[in-house]
Design a protein around this motif. Sequence first.
Motif, PDB file in Angstrom:
ATOM      1  N   ASP A  90      10.584 -15.786 -49.643  1.00  0.00           N
ATOM      2  CA  ASP A  90      10.187 -17.186 -49.800  1.00  0.00           C
ATOM      3  C   ASP A  90       9.448 -17.367 -51.132  1.00  0.00           C
ATOM      4  O   ASP A  90       9.100 -16.401 -51.808  1.00  0.00           O
ATOM      5  N   ASP A  92       6.696 -19.658 -51.332  1.00  0.00           N
ATOM      6  CA  ASP A  92       5.504 -20.479 -51.099  1.00  0.00           C
ATOM      7  C   ASP A  92       4.620 -19.877 -50.014  1.00  0.00           C
ATOM      8  O   ASP A  92       4.879 -20.054 -48.826  1.00  0.00           O
ATOM      9  N   ARG A 111       6.687 -29.214 -49.801  1.00  0.00           N
ATOM     10  CA  ARG A 111       6.762 -27.792 -50.152  1.00  0.00           C
ATOM     11  C   ARG A 111       8.212 -27.315 -50.187  1.00  0.00           C
ATOM     12  O   ARG A 111       8.572 -26.442 -50.984  1.00  0.00           O
ATOM     13  N   SER A 117      10.335 -23.829 -50.462  1.00  0.00           N
ATOM     14  CA  SER A 117       9.986 -22.983 -49.321  1.00  0.00           C
ATOM     15  C   SER A 117      11.096 -22.956 -48.283  1.00  0.00           C
ATOM     16  O   SER A 117      11.503 -23.991 -47.746  1.00  0.00           O
TER      17      SER A 117
END
Length: 284
Positions: A90, A92, A111, A117
């Motif tokens: 990922d 984030d 996000r 993300s």
Amino acid sequence: MGWGELDARLDRVPGVVSAYVGRLDAAASWARHPAATHYAASTMKVAVLLALHRAADAGSTDLDAPVAVVNEFESARPGAPRFSCARHYDNDDAVWERVGATASLRWLAHRMITRSSNLATNIVLGHVGLPAVAEAWASAGARHSVTGRGIEDFAAREVGITNLVTAGDLAALLGGLASGANRPGPLATPAACAAMVDVLLAQEHRDDLAAGLPAGTRIAHKNGWVRGVRHSAGVVFPDDAPPYAIAVCTTTEPATGQERAEDGCRLVADVSAAAWAARHRLAG
């Protein structure tokens, strides 16, 4: 660099490079294999964002209500066990730090786009559902793009359930959001479209399309990448010309190192620079 010269250069790239450049109110000024399908990578997250805001417009979803931040999701493959995301894959940490707690769908969607993300994407996708994402693509007039599964749903991938995009469809989706912010359209309400454009303007990954533009140029965009794939699509807002949509999808020989991975960014940036140089000549 003119379109012909750019085409000749892209012809020498090992793989498939698709692109679309055009004003929002006109047909493409230049397109290259705009209907060729590519693995979507993270560009499919824009369709998930649209599906979420369409649900909010319909009154079935509250963007600011808290939802559980979980890491277990239903597979798109019937009968397959539930799956999870890998944190190291990922972009984030902020979302992962909330696992076991709550967050708003609005924050998760932000996000999902600005940091790309995967965990946030799957949580939002779990709330809106794959059929809603299909409807979002259809509302934009997309002809070939499909969101068939969540991120890292390997059981679904094994049986051919995948996510596909084309440069033409991505340009239609991003261009539709920008146009819809100024007048009623088929995607969502003007307020919702404006909110989505604001999120796309806040994109933090700026090493492809944005890298081909002068510093400070406003661009609402989303990119995506996996090994051998680099895509980016958005709307550029010049101060001295009408806005234009641009989408570049590259599926090339898989990168084997950092330098090769950066090649994809440079390629997309070069197409972006050529579109910027032609911004006053785009068909209107």
